[in-house]
Motif scaffolding. Structure first.
Motif, PDB file in Angstrom:
ATOM      1  N   TYR A   1       0.798  -1.229   0.000  1.00  0.00           N
ATOM      2  CA  TYR A   1       0.000   0.000   0.000  1.00  0.00           C
ATOM      3  C   TYR A   1       0.829   1.277   0.000  1.00  0.00           C
ATOM      4  N   VAL A   2       2.085   1.224   0.331  1.00  0.00           N
ATOM      5  CA  VAL A   2       2.906   2.435   0.383  1.00  0.00           C
ATOM      6  C   VAL A   2       3.621   2.612  -0.952  1.00  0.00           C
ATOM      7  N   HIS A   3       3.381   3.765  -1.595  1.00  0.00           N
ATOM      8  CA  HIS A   3       3.975   4.065  -2.899  1.00  0.00           C
ATOM      9  C   HIS A   3       4.507   5.498  -2.874  1.00  0.00           C
TER      10      HIS A   3
ATOM     11  N   GLU B   1     -10.423  -7.110  11.803  1.00  0.00           N
ATOM     12  CA  GLU B   1     -10.353  -6.114  10.737  1.00  0.00           C
ATOM     13  C   GLU B   1     -11.619  -5.268  10.625  1.00  0.00           C
ATOM     14  N   THR B   2     -12.486  -5.298  11.644  1.00  0.00           N
ATOM     15  CA  THR B   2     -13.769  -4.610  11.522  1.00  0.00           C
ATOM     16  C   THR B   2     -13.767  -3.206  12.084  1.00  0.00           C
ATOM     17  N   GLY B   3     -12.698  -2.731  12.657  1.00  0.00           N
ATOM     18  CA  GLY B   3     -12.692  -1.375  13.181  1.00  0.00           C
ATOM     19  C   GLY B   3     -13.578  -1.228  14.393  1.00  0.00           C
ATOM     20  N   SER B   4     -14.537  -0.301  14.308  1.00  0.00           N
ATOM     21  CA  SER B   4     -15.367   0.051  15.465  1.00  0.00           C
ATOM     22  C   SER B   4     -16.630  -0.784  15.577  1.00  0.00           C
ATOM     23  N   LEU B   5     -16.813  -1.778  14.739  1.00  0.00           N
ATOM     24  CA  LEU B   5     -18.087  -2.485  14.650  1.00  0.00           C
ATOM     25  C   LEU B   5     -18.515  -3.075  15.985  1.00  0.00           C
ATOM     26  N   PHE B   6     -17.574  -3.667  16.745  1.00  0.00           N
ATOM     27  CA  PHE B   6     -17.914  -4.293  18.025  1.00  0.00           C
ATOM     28  C   PHE B   6     -18.008  -3.275  19.160  1.00  0.00           C
ATOM     29  N   TYR B   7     -17.435  -2.095  18.961  1.00  0.00           N
ATOM     30  CA  TYR B   7     -17.437  -1.097  20.027  1.00  0.00           C
ATOM     31  C   TYR B   7     -18.711  -0.268  20.048  1.00  0.00           C
ATOM     32  N   VAL B   8     -19.401  -0.167  18.919  1.00  0.00           N
ATOM     33  CA  VAL B   8     -20.586   0.682  18.840  1.00  0.00           C
ATOM     34  C   VAL B   8     -21.681   0.242  19.808  1.00  0.00           C
ATOM     35  N   PRO B   9     -22.066  -1.055  19.881  1.00  0.00           N
ATOM     36  CA  PRO B   9     -23.147  -1.435  20.809  1.00  0.00           C
ATOM     37  C   PRO B   9     -22.787  -1.207  22.275  1.00  0.00           C
ATOM     38  N   THR B  10     -21.505  -1.293  22.610  1.00  0.00           N
ATOM     39  CA  THR B  10     -21.101  -1.096  24.005  1.00  0.00           C
ATOM     40  C   THR B  10     -20.789   0.366  24.309  1.00  0.00           C
TER      41      THR B  10
ATOM     42  N   PHE C   1      -5.535  -2.785  11.965  1.00  0.00           N
ATOM     43  CA  PHE C   1      -4.782  -3.464  10.911  1.00  0.00           C
ATOM     44  C   PHE C   1      -4.452  -2.519   9.759  1.00  0.00           C
ATOM     45  N   LEU C   2      -5.391  -1.675   9.390  1.00  0.00           N
ATOM     46  CA  LEU C   2      -5.146  -0.748   8.287  1.00  0.00           C
ATOM     47  C   LEU C   2      -4.034   0.233   8.637  1.00  0.00           C
ATOM     48  N   ALA C   3      -3.841   0.496   9.932  1.00  0.00           N
ATOM     49  CA  ALA C   3      -2.840   1.468  10.378  1.00  0.00           C
ATOM     50  C   ALA C   3      -1.502   0.827  10.707  1.00  0.00           C
ATOM     51  N   THR C   4      -1.279  -0.401  10.283  1.00  0.00           N
ATOM     52  CA  THR C   4      -0.015  -1.082  10.602  1.00  0.00           C
ATOM     53  C   THR C   4       0.816  -1.284   9.340  1.00  0.00           C
ATOM     54  N   HIS C   5       1.035  -0.206   8.598  1.00  0.00           N
ATOM     55  CA  HIS C   5       1.767  -0.342   7.340  1.00  0.00           C
ATOM     56  C   HIS C   5       3.279  -0.294   7.532  1.00  0.00           C
ATOM     57  N   THR C   6       3.746   0.065   8.724  1.00  0.00           N
ATOM     58  CA  THR C   6       5.178  -0.008   9.000  1.00  0.00           C
ATOM     59  C   THR C   6       5.417  -0.965  10.165  1.00  0.00           C
TER      60      THR C   6
ATOM     61  N   PRO D   1      -7.202 -14.166  10.216  1.00  0.00           N
ATOM     62  CA  PRO D   1      -5.891 -14.780   9.918  1.00  0.00           C
ATOM     63  C   PRO D   1      -6.019 -15.849   8.844  1.00  0.00           C
ATOM     64  N   ASP D   2      -6.169 -15.400   7.618  1.00  0.00           N
ATOM     65  CA  ASP D   2      -6.378 -16.273   6.469  1.00  0.00           C
ATOM     66  C   ASP D   2      -5.180 -16.132   5.536  1.00  0.00           C
ATOM     67  N   PRO D   3      -4.808 -17.185   4.808  1.00  0.00           N
ATOM     68  CA  PRO D   3      -3.679 -17.056   3.872  1.00  0.00           C
ATOM     69  C   PRO D   3      -3.839 -15.915   2.873  1.00  0.00           C
ATOM     70  N   ALA D   4      -5.084 -15.540   2.562  1.00  0.00           N
ATOM     71  CA  ALA D   4      -5.310 -14.454   1.606  1.00  0.00           C
ATOM     72  C   ALA D   4      -5.265 -13.079   2.255  1.00  0.00           C
ATOM     73  N   SER D   5      -5.105 -13.016   3.571  1.00  0.00           N
ATOM     74  CA  SER D   5      -5.092 -11.737   4.268  1.00  0.00           C
ATOM     75  C   SER D   5      -3.831 -10.949   3.947  1.00  0.00           C
ATOM     76  N   TYR D   6      -3.966  -9.608   3.964  1.00  0.00           N
ATOM     77  CA  TYR D   6      -2.818  -8.738   3.772  1.00  0.00           C
ATOM     78  C   TYR D   6      -1.992  -8.585   5.050  1.00  0.00           C
ATOM     79  N   TYR D   7      -2.520  -9.069   6.168  1.00  0.00           N
ATOM     80  CA  TYR D   7      -1.939  -8.722   7.471  1.00  0.00           C
ATOM     81  C   TYR D   7      -1.427  -9.939   8.238  1.00  0.00           C
ATOM     82  N   ASN D   8      -0.996 -10.976   7.576  1.00  0.00           N
ATOM     83  CA  ASN D   8      -0.620 -12.197   8.292  1.00  0.00           C
ATOM     84  C   ASN D   8       0.540 -11.977   9.262  1.00  0.00           C
ATOM     85  N   ASP D   9       1.485 -11.102   8.905  1.00  0.00           N
ATOM     86  CA  ASP D   9       2.579 -10.832   9.839  1.00  0.00           C
ATOM     87  C   ASP D   9       2.072 -10.118  11.094  1.00  0.00           C
TER      88      ASP D   9
END
Length: 747
Positions: A67-69, A639-648, A660-665, A707-715
């Protein structure tokens, strides 16, 4: 340079006495056309020729490598625009001292050379992109073409072209100019004006906001809404400081407003969409008001407003625009109102409007730092011109109070958003983190090779339009002969040039339509000017008037026939796909399906395949709500962001709404790991690996792959998973999630 010459320039360049003012400025307009075209051609070449810097893969995570260019596009574009406008001024200074004649033929010749030369260069640019993408570089034929076009352009700037005589000169001499003020002579608002906001509500407002939220959830599980409002708003509601404690990517204004209102209006994705569509109606009404304030006639102003909201319907992915709030008027919330205040100040010189413009500028910077500073450029041009042109004692005071109002409005909002950390460096670093991070290559796409050909052509036309109009305004300013029309077409064009920086950074066509609003305003102002000229001057003379009338009627007939011949799907299907009040009734759209949230109801219209995952999701959030009610803390690693935090109604764990989206470095991954150690929550809910093709696998993918083989964030999954296994013990499996309790907490 002689002192006397500087003094003469300080008083404004004179119009040569042997030339009529209209003839002289037509001559200069031809020069502006040609210089702007050459500047655009060189800029495009540099965007294609200069390679991007190497990606620092050693510092990036797996996701960051994708994602970094890093690139130089923004720097090259800004430098190209600035140097082109300086070149316009330089050529004007040179030509104004040496001009002995200024034929209309010279203007037409330069316009033709500029247009054809730019068309040829853009055509060759599109062909050369394939070679650059393949790594073979720009073909020699491209440079030969550029050199040939440049040679013709230089020849067209010469003195011989100045004396070019054509039948157009004699035709223009017989064409009288407008005798009165150009614009709507009444200048008063009418009953027709009241119909515009009503029509906008009917077309743009989204009544089925719960179901639209359901569509957005299925399309991207609120990726953009989490960053734009939800994550920061939840944190602000729970006492955290925006910028200091929580990353607010698009400014602190909207999260602060919705977070403060959450005591009475619960935070809800659907409510955000509803509020956004209502504000879009208000904003587009502002576009209409701006055009009417600039004395554009009602029907033409209504056409401009229509063109401004067409991107809401013609969305290239076939999805609702409300999945990406960063390309809606919410991101440009105050620009049109600030421009209206500047127009009012220019016309009335009342200090109230100077204060209003400054206050709106401060709010624009507060609500979106990047778009706020874009507006600051237009704001600065207005005041520079006014101080240059009039030089009265009152104007510096007006500027001072306008800037003071901007500072006060910004600092007042920032003080609330920062919750007492306004004077700490952490707040200012956090406030500026988004543009600094963006400038480092995050999410950037190279304009030379990424966009499709149509987008490149549209981009070139826009830049050329803005450069010509803005350059001509600069030329008029240099002569201190500029009126309302020239000033504000110049202001809006300069603003449009700065707004296009977004496209240079993220060169994807998805953001491009939203950047068209300044161009629409400029084109409508020019069309309005042309109409009034024809109405008051050109159409009254028999011979040229007949040609103009026939040409205007022919153009109108051609446009109508073109639209009539267009396939029905060109506009109609896109219109029906938009979830507005009128389009819903014409399309017969039904609002069926279950909801993800029940109290309050939100994210609805889910298909049958998501009913079971939605029920299991509510069971999981019920457990998390129990943890919150006991005064304990939890974090969600998925990878859902705030989805679980909204009801609580609890704040997302960590600094970033979507971890996960913010872990590019790798450093950001390490920081996230350290947060889990230093501020260890009592519980962690983590996504588990699901068997491909297993029960519910496809349905749960709407919530992210995990944590799927197709995920961008396996590391990242691996590194954070190790912390969970070492410091926590499994409390309860809730497939496809697991709830873990900290080992030092009693069972």
């Amino acid at each position: 340079m002689p002192v006397n010459q500087l003094r003469r320039w300080a008083g404004g360049l004179p119009v040569p006495p042997q030339l009529p003012s209209s003839t002289y400025f037509r001559y200069l307009l031809g020069l502006v056309f040609l210089v702007a075209a050459v500047g655009l051609q060189i800029m495009l070449t540099l965007l294609l020729a200069i390679p991007a810097p190497e990606v620092p893969t050693g510092e990036l995570s797996d996701w960051g490598i994708l994602y970094v260019h890093p690139e130089y596009d923004v720097v090259l574009y800004v430098a190209g625009v600035a140097l082109t406008l300086l070149a316009v001024l330089a050529v004007t200074l040179i030509k104004s001292r040496r001009t002995t004649g200024a034929s209309a033929g010279a203007m037409v010749l330069r316009f033709a050379v500029a247009t054809l030369g730019t068309a040829v260069v853009v055509w060759r640019f599109l062909g050369a992109r394939a070679s650059v993408s393949e790594g073979t570089g720009i073909p020699l034929s491209y440079y030969l073409t550029l050199a040939l076009v440049g040679a013709v352009s230089v020849a067209a700037l010469g003195r011989r072209a100045d004396r070019l005589s054509t039948p157009i000169d004699r035709w223009l001499e017989r064409l009288p100019g407008a005798t009165g003020p150009v614009g709507d002579p009444a200048g008063r608002f009418s009953v027709f004006d009241l119909l515009i906001p009503v029509a906008l509500v009917a077309l743009v407002y989204v009544p089925t906001w719960r179901e639209v939220a359901g569509r957005v959830f299925q399309e991207e599980n609120f990726l953009h809404w989490d960053y734009f409002i939800m994550g920061p708003a939840l944190s602000f509601r729970n006492g955290h400081a925006l910028g200091t404690d929580i990353y607010s990517a698009y400014g602190v204004g909207w999260p602060m407003v919705f977070g403060a209102l959450s005591e009475w209006l619960p935070l809800s994705y659907g409510r955000f969409i509803q509020a956004g569509s209502l504000y879009a109606c208000v904003y587009l009404t502002g576009v209409y008001v701006l055009l009417r304030t600039l004395r554009v006639r009602p029907l033409l102003a209504a056409l401009g407003t229509l063109l401004a909201f067409l991107p809401f319907f013609l969305w290239m992915y076939g999805l609702t625009i409300w999945r990406t709030p960063n390309v809606t008027p919410l991101r440009w919330a105050f620009d049109v109102w600030c421009l209206i205040a500047l127009v009012r100040h220019f016309k009335s010189r009342r200090r109230f409007w100077a204060v209003a413009a400054g206050g709106l500028l401060g709010m624009a910077i507060l609500f979106a730092i990047d778009t706020g500073f874009e507006l600051l450029v237009a704001f600065a041009f207005y005041w520079v011109w006014l101080l240059w042109a009039e030089r009265t004692r009152r104007l510096p005071v007006d500027l001072a109070v306008s800037l003071g109002a901007a500072v006060v409005s910004f600092l007042a909002g920032a003080a609330v958003a920062s919750r007492g950390t306004l004077f700490q460096p952490r707040f200012w670093w956090g406030w500026a983190e988004a543009p600094l991070e963006f400038g480092g290559g995050f999410g950037m796409l190279p304009v030379g090779t990424w966009p499709n050909g149509n987008t490149i052509v549209a981009f070139s036309i826009l830049v050329a339009l803005y450069l010509v109009v803005c350059g001509y305004a600069f030329v008029r300013m240099l002569h201190r002969k500029i009126g309302t029309f020239e000033l504000f077409t110049g202001v809006v064009s300069l603003y449009g040039l700065v707004v296009l920086v977004k496209f240079l950074g993220h060169s994807d066509r998805s953001i491009f339509p939203r950047l068209l609003t300044p161009a629409v305003i400029v084109v409508i102002l020019i069309a309005g000017r042309g109409y009034e000229y024809l109405r008051q001057g050109g159409l009254k003379d028999r011979r040229p008037g007949r040609a103009l009338r026939l040409g205007s009627v022919g153009l109108a007939v051609a446009v109508v026939m073109g639209l009539a011949a267009a396939p029905r799907s060109l506009f109609w299907e896109d219109f029906l796909a938009y979830p507005g009040w009128v389009s819903n009734r014409l399309s017969g759209a039904e609002t069926q399906g279950g909801c993800l949230y029940l109290e309050p109801r939100d994210v609805c219209g889910l298909p049958p395949g998501l009913e079971q995952p939605a029920e299991e999701f509510r069971a999981i959030t019920g457990v998390l709500k129990g943890i919150e009610d006991r005064g304990e803390t939890f974090a969600v690693i998925d990878e859902t962001g705030s989805l679980f935090y909204v009801p609580t109604e609890s704040a997302p764990f960590g600094r970033y709404g979507r971890i996960f989206l913010a872990t590019h470095t790798k450093q950001l991954v390490n920081d996230m790991e350290q947060d889990l150690i230093d501020a260890a929550p009592d519980y962690i809910l983590i996504r588990t690996r699901s068997a491909r093709g297993g029960m519910g696998y496809e349905a749960w993918n709407v919530f992210g792959l995990g944590p799927d083989p197709a995920s961008y964030y396996n590391d990242v999954w691996e590194q954070l998973g190790e912390i969970v296994k070492s410091d926590y013990r499994l409390e309860q499996p809730m497939l496809p999630y697991e709830l873990w309790r900290r080992t030092d907490r009693p069972a």
